[in-house]
Design a protein around this motif. Structure first.
Motif, PDB file in Angstrom:
ATOM      1  N   ASP A  54       0.764  -1.361  -0.108  1.00  0.00           N
ATOM      2  CA  ASP A  54       0.033   0.092  -0.043  1.00  0.00           C
ATOM      3  C   ASP A  54       0.969   0.991  -0.269  1.00  0.00           C
ATOM      4  O   ASP A  54       0.610   2.166  -0.762  1.00  0.00           O
ATOM      5  CB  ASP A  54      -0.991   0.175   1.279  1.00  0.00           C
ATOM      6  CG  ASP A  54      -2.019  -1.106   0.889  1.00  0.00           C
ATOM      7  OD1 ASP A  54      -2.301  -1.604   0.165  1.00  0.00           O
ATOM      8  OD2 ASP A  54      -2.708  -1.300   2.210  1.00  0.00           O
TER       9      ASP A  54
ATOM     10  N   LYS B  42       1.097   4.259  -2.959  1.00  0.00           N
ATOM     11  CA  LYS B  42       0.977   5.599  -2.785  1.00  0.00           C
ATOM     12  C   LYS B  42       1.986   6.383  -3.435  1.00  0.00           C
ATOM     13  O   LYS B  42       1.662   7.367  -4.048  1.00  0.00           O
ATOM     14  CB  LYS B  42       0.729   5.873  -1.257  1.00  0.00           C
ATOM     15  CG  LYS B  42       0.491   7.439  -0.763  1.00  0.00           C
ATOM     16  CD  LYS B  42       0.155   7.435   0.548  1.00  0.00           C
ATOM     17  CE  LYS B  42       0.210   8.920   0.738  1.00  0.00           C
ATOM     18  NZ  LYS B  42      -0.017   9.190   2.351  1.00  0.00           N
TER      19      LYS B  42
ATOM     20  N   ASN C  27       1.904   9.163  -6.281  1.00  0.00           N
ATOM     21  CA  ASN C  27       2.215  10.598  -6.169  1.00  0.00           C
ATOM     22  C   ASN C  27       3.342  10.926  -7.331  1.00  0.00           C
ATOM     23  O   ASN C  27       3.273  11.946  -7.636  1.00  0.00           O
ATOM     24  CB  ASN C  27       3.134  10.549  -4.862  1.00  0.00           C
ATOM     25  CG  ASN C  27       1.990  10.669  -3.464  1.00  0.00           C
ATOM     26  OD1 ASN C  27       1.017  10.938  -3.816  1.00  0.00           O
ATOM     27  ND2 ASN C  27       2.577  10.412  -2.430  1.00  0.00           N
TER      28      ASN C  27
END
Length: 133
Positions: free
Chosen positions: A95, A99, A103
């Motif tokens: 996870d 992320k 980004n």
């Protein structure tokens, strides 16, 4: 030179994990061994993808599509490892890496030609650490 050292380190880590997994397999069964090896192999593939991403970002002016291709490869590897494990620590590391990848992808879409990929590198390192512990 750094990529060569990283590969050597990952190979050594993979060998250690494989040995531990095989030993554990004697008491816990083949399924645990397979999952551990899958985790290490996928983490190793992700490390290669992260190296490709770093190079793609450095060469973004010449071919911006390389960064996207590297991010897509990381996404694919993360889906593979996420589908094969129910380990909470591995899932958290996946996870976190997802992320970080999102980004970087957002930064590129917003016109950043040299996004900071260090969070991706850090998260990939954490995934490797989780897979080998």
């Amino acid at each position: 030179m750094a990529a060569s050292r990283r590969r050597g380190r990952l190979t050594a880590v993979a060998a250690a994990v494989a040995t531990a997994a095989l030993t554990a397999g004697l008491t816990t069964g083949c399924d645990a061994v397979g999952k551990a090896l899958d985790c290490v192999q996928t983490a190793d593939a992700i490390a290669d993808n992260v190296t490709d991403l770093q190079q793609a970002v450095e060469n973004a002016a010449n071919d911006p599509s390389q960064a996207d291709a590297s991010l897509d490869s990381i996404d694919k590897s993360l889906r593979e490892i996420g589908d094969k494990t129910d380990d909470a620590d591995v899932n958290k590391a996946v996870d976190d890496l997802n992320k970080a990848v999102d980004n970087v992808r957002t930064a590129i879409r917003n016109g950043d030609e040299t996004p900071d990929v260090s969070p991706v590198t850090d998260a990939a390192g954490e995934l490797t650490k989780v897979c080998t512990s």
